[in-house]
Write a protein that holds these residues in place. Structure first.
Motif, PDB file in Angstrom:
ATOM      1  N   LEU A 125     -35.721 -31.869 -10.980  1.00  0.00           N
ATOM      2  CA  LEU A 125     -35.835 -31.914  -9.521  1.00  0.00           C
ATOM      3  C   LEU A 125     -35.831 -30.517  -8.943  1.00  0.00           C
ATOM      4  O   LEU A 125     -35.015 -29.684  -9.325  1.00  0.00           O
ATOM      5  CB  LEU A 125     -34.671 -32.720  -8.928  1.00  0.00           C
ATOM      6  N   LEU A 126     -36.746 -30.272  -8.015  1.00  0.00           N
ATOM      7  CA  LEU A 126     -36.738 -29.055  -7.201  1.00  0.00           C
ATOM      8  C   LEU A 126     -37.102 -29.452  -5.777  1.00  0.00           C
ATOM      9  O   LEU A 126     -38.121 -30.117  -5.552  1.00  0.00           O
ATOM     10  CB  LEU A 126     -37.734 -28.018  -7.720  1.00  0.00           C
ATOM     11  N   GLN A 127     -36.273 -29.042  -4.837  1.00  0.00           N
ATOM     12  CA  GLN A 127     -36.537 -29.327  -3.436  1.00  0.00           C
ATOM     13  C   GLN A 127     -37.452 -28.268  -2.835  1.00  0.00           C
ATOM     14  O   GLN A 127     -37.437 -27.103  -3.241  1.00  0.00           O
ATOM     15  CB  GLN A 127     -35.228 -29.354  -2.639  1.00  0.00           C
ATOM     16  N   ARG A 128     -38.243 -28.675  -1.867  1.00  0.00           N
ATOM     17  CA  ARG A 128     -39.020 -27.703  -1.103  1.00  0.00           C
ATOM     18  C   ARG A 128     -38.057 -26.755  -0.388  1.00  0.00           C
ATOM     19  O   ARG A 128     -37.081 -27.172   0.228  1.00  0.00           O
ATOM     20  CB  ARG A 128     -39.889 -28.422  -0.068  1.00  0.00           C
ATOM     21  N   GLY A 129     -38.324 -25.455  -0.500  1.00  0.00           N
ATOM     22  CA  GLY A 129     -37.453 -24.444   0.084  1.00  0.00           C
ATOM     23  C   GLY A 129     -36.510 -23.807  -0.916  1.00  0.00           C
ATOM     24  O   GLY A 129     -35.833 -22.824  -0.572  1.00  0.00           O
ATOM     25  N   GLN A 130     -36.461 -24.321  -2.148  1.00  0.00           N
ATOM     26  CA  GLN A 130     -35.602 -23.723  -3.163  1.00  0.00           C
ATOM     27  C   GLN A 130     -36.067 -22.311  -3.493  1.00  0.00           C
ATOM     28  O   GLN A 130     -37.247 -22.063  -3.701  1.00  0.00           O
ATOM     29  CB  GLN A 130     -35.619 -24.577  -4.435  1.00  0.00           C
ATOM     30  N   ILE A 131     -35.129 -21.371  -3.522  1.00  0.00           N
ATOM     31  CA  ILE A 131     -35.456 -19.990  -3.885  1.00  0.00           C
ATOM     32  C   ILE A 131     -35.443 -19.854  -5.403  1.00  0.00           C
ATOM     33  O   ILE A 131     -34.537 -20.339  -6.080  1.00  0.00           O
ATOM     34  CB  ILE A 131     -34.441 -19.015  -3.267  1.00  0.00           C
ATOM     35  N   LEU A 132     -36.459 -19.183  -5.935  1.00  0.00           N
ATOM     36  CA  LEU A 132     -36.548 -18.894  -7.366  1.00  0.00           C
ATOM     37  C   LEU A 132     -36.650 -17.389  -7.561  1.00  0.00           C
ATOM     38  O   LEU A 132     -37.228 -16.683  -6.720  1.00  0.00           O
ATOM     39  CB  LEU A 132     -37.754 -19.581  -7.994  1.00  0.00           C
ATOM     40  N   LEU A 133     -36.111 -16.907  -8.658  1.00  0.00           N
ATOM     41  CA  LEU A 133     -36.220 -15.499  -9.033  1.00  0.00           C
ATOM     42  C   LEU A 133     -36.967 -15.418 -10.354  1.00  0.00           C
ATOM     43  O   LEU A 133     -36.526 -15.983 -11.361  1.00  0.00           O
ATOM     44  CB  LEU A 133     -34.831 -14.878  -9.157  1.00  0.00           C
ATOM     45  N   VAL A 134     -38.118 -14.759 -10.332  1.00  0.00           N
ATOM     46  CA  VAL A 134     -38.948 -14.610 -11.527  1.00  0.00           C
ATOM     47  C   VAL A 134     -38.686 -13.225 -12.117  1.00  0.00           C
ATOM     48  O   VAL A 134     -38.856 -12.204 -11.437  1.00  0.00           O
ATOM     49  CB  VAL A 134     -40.444 -14.783 -11.197  1.00  0.00           C
ATOM     50  N   LEU A 135     -38.262 -13.190 -13.394  1.00  0.00           N
ATOM     51  CA  LEU A 135     -37.831 -11.960 -14.042  1.00  0.00           C
ATOM     52  C   LEU A 135     -38.754 -11.621 -15.202  1.00  0.00           C
ATOM     53  O   LEU A 135     -38.914 -12.419 -16.132  1.00  0.00           O
ATOM     54  CB  LEU A 135     -36.402 -12.116 -14.568  1.00  0.00           C
ATOM     55  N   CYS A 136     -39.358 -10.426 -15.168  1.00  0.00           N
ATOM     56  CA  CYS A 136     -40.174  -9.967 -16.290  1.00  0.00           C
ATOM     57  C   CYS A 136     -39.283  -9.716 -17.503  1.00  0.00           C
ATOM     58  O   CYS A 136     -38.139  -9.247 -17.374  1.00  0.00           O
ATOM     59  CB  CYS A 136     -40.906  -8.678 -15.929  1.00  0.00           C
TER      60      CYS A 136
END
Length: 419
Positions: A125-136
């Motif tokens: 589950l992921l809600q609309r508006g959830q913040i994600l951090l993408v890490l190289c």
């Protein structure tokens, strides 16, 4: 001889009745007085309990703020926030938003673009508006200026490996505790043209926005009840919009919330107290609270924010005394809790008394309500004015230390895949 039977005379009955009435009146007045005292003590216990509950809840979130999040995104405060209008207005409570990384969620990224992420395992589950951090996982190309990106989920998903991102331009993103995450969390453009994000890791970032709002109560058309609210920036009701209806109540009767920053100091200097209403309001309001230390150049094209490199005890670095989020030592929270009902026998507690020689509205270390001012407020603001109107009130203050705010660098999570 028949014995005489003598009864009570009228005078005796009247005297006895008068004495009995006096006794009953005394008993009644004593009962009423004790009942009123009980109600008063019960009201004060209730408001103290509400204040402690609200402070404890906020404290847990503030203490964890900054874990795995850049310092300029850790704490965002809003001066005099009118939740009904979503604007700043004199006399209203402050609002504060804190962010921290989710400890239990991570996924490996197999493909990344500015509008979509593909991960290696389904996400329940992921809600609309959830913040994600993408890490190289590596340094990427030599021309890259940043190797991690904060993005926002644009669509509700269940058991999916594809994450649609919100493509709102950062300049058009809201700067509000009651809206979706703002421009600091719309860095989706960084995902294009950098192949390091195709083998990256994505983690969740939790958002907790605290503010005060008043609501009508059934059967009470004259006085509204204030509540401390929490907004996570998510579309919880799934109506397609992220707004005040997605907030949840935390505690009843919280009439005021005031926020101040206690900043690091150099040497033996006293720590500075910085109100969120400082003269440069555009630079201190919410996401504009970013008078950050200029980034340090590494090579001809790459930049590293200097909060990663400046030691706290470096006396040659005056930037450590600037009004910068990285210099926050503590967040000082002040709450006012009031009784749920008005007491007609009570004038109402007044918590707007100024200190000797201090005007109301000043931000000084000992002022209990920070920079709150009720001068020139509109009548609607009376819902949040801690004066009179027959309410019992209590004030509670705590200086909370977000120890994770001194982030030196972003890091790849070491936990197993989950969440």
């Amino acid at each position: 001889m028949r014995p005489s039977r003598r009864g009570f005379t009228l005078i005796e009955l009247l005297v006895g009745g008068a004495v009995g009435s006096v006794v009953l009146l005394g008993i009644s007045l004593t009962f009423i007085s004790q009942a009123r005292q009980y109600q008063t003590h019960a009201s004060r216990r209730a408001i103290q309990s509400n204040a402690r509950q609200a402070m404890s809840f906020m404290s847990r979130h503030i203490r964890s703020a900054g874990y795995g999040v850049d310092p300029d995104r850790t704490v965002l405060a809003y001066d005099s926030f009118n939740a009904a209008e979503g604007t700043s207005q004199t006399g209203y409570p402050d609002a504060v938003v804190v962010h921290s990384r989710d400890l239990l969620f991570r996924r490996d990224v197999t493909s990344a673009t500015s509008n979509r992420l593909v991960v290696n395992a389904p996400i329940p589950l992921l809600q609309r508006g959830q913040i994600l951090l993408v890490l190289c996982r590596n340094n990427g190309s030599i021309t890259t200026t940043q190797h991690h990106a904060f993005v926002t989920v644009g669509q509700h998903l269940e058991n999916s490996m594809e994450i649609n991102l919100d493509t709102t331009d950062p300049a058009a993103a809201p700067n509000s505790p009651t809206g979706m995450p703002g421009r600091l969390f719309h860095e989706q453009a960084l995902l294009d043209g950098n192949n390091c994000y195709d083998t990256a890791q994505v983690v969740k970032v939790s958002r907790s926005a605290f503010y005060v709002a008043a609501f009508d109560e059934p059967g009470n058309a004259t006085t509204r009840t204030p509540y401390l609210m929490m907004h996570q920036g998510l579309d919880l009701d799934r109506d397609g919009t992220i707004g005040p209806n997605d907030a949840v109540p935390v505690a009843e009767g919280i009439e005021q919330l005031q926020v101040a920053y206690i900043l690091n100091s150099m040497g033996t200097a006293m720590p500075r107290v910085l109100g969120v209403n400082e003269p440069t309001t555009a630079e201190h309001y919410g996401e504009q609270w970013q008078t950050m230390i200029p980034p340090q150049m590494v090579g001809p094209t790459r930049r590293i924010p200097q909060w990663y490199t400046l030691p706290l005890n470096d006396l040659e670095k005056p930037a450590r005394e600037e009004d910068s989020p990285v210099n926050i030592r503590q967040l000082r929270i002040t709450l006012v809790s009031r009784s749920s009902t008005q007491d007609p026998q009570h004038v109402g507690d007044d918590l707007m008394l100024a200190n000797a020689g201090e005007a109301i509205g000043a931000t000084v270390p000992w002022r209990q309500l920070e920079n709150l001012s009720v001068t020139g407020v509109t009548p609607d603001t009376s819902d949040f004015t801690p004066q009179g109107r027959g309410f019992y009130r209590v004030i509670l203050r705590e200086a909370i230390t977000p120890k994770n705010i001194q982030l030196n660098s972003q890091f790849i999570a070491t936990t197993e895949a989950g969440g």
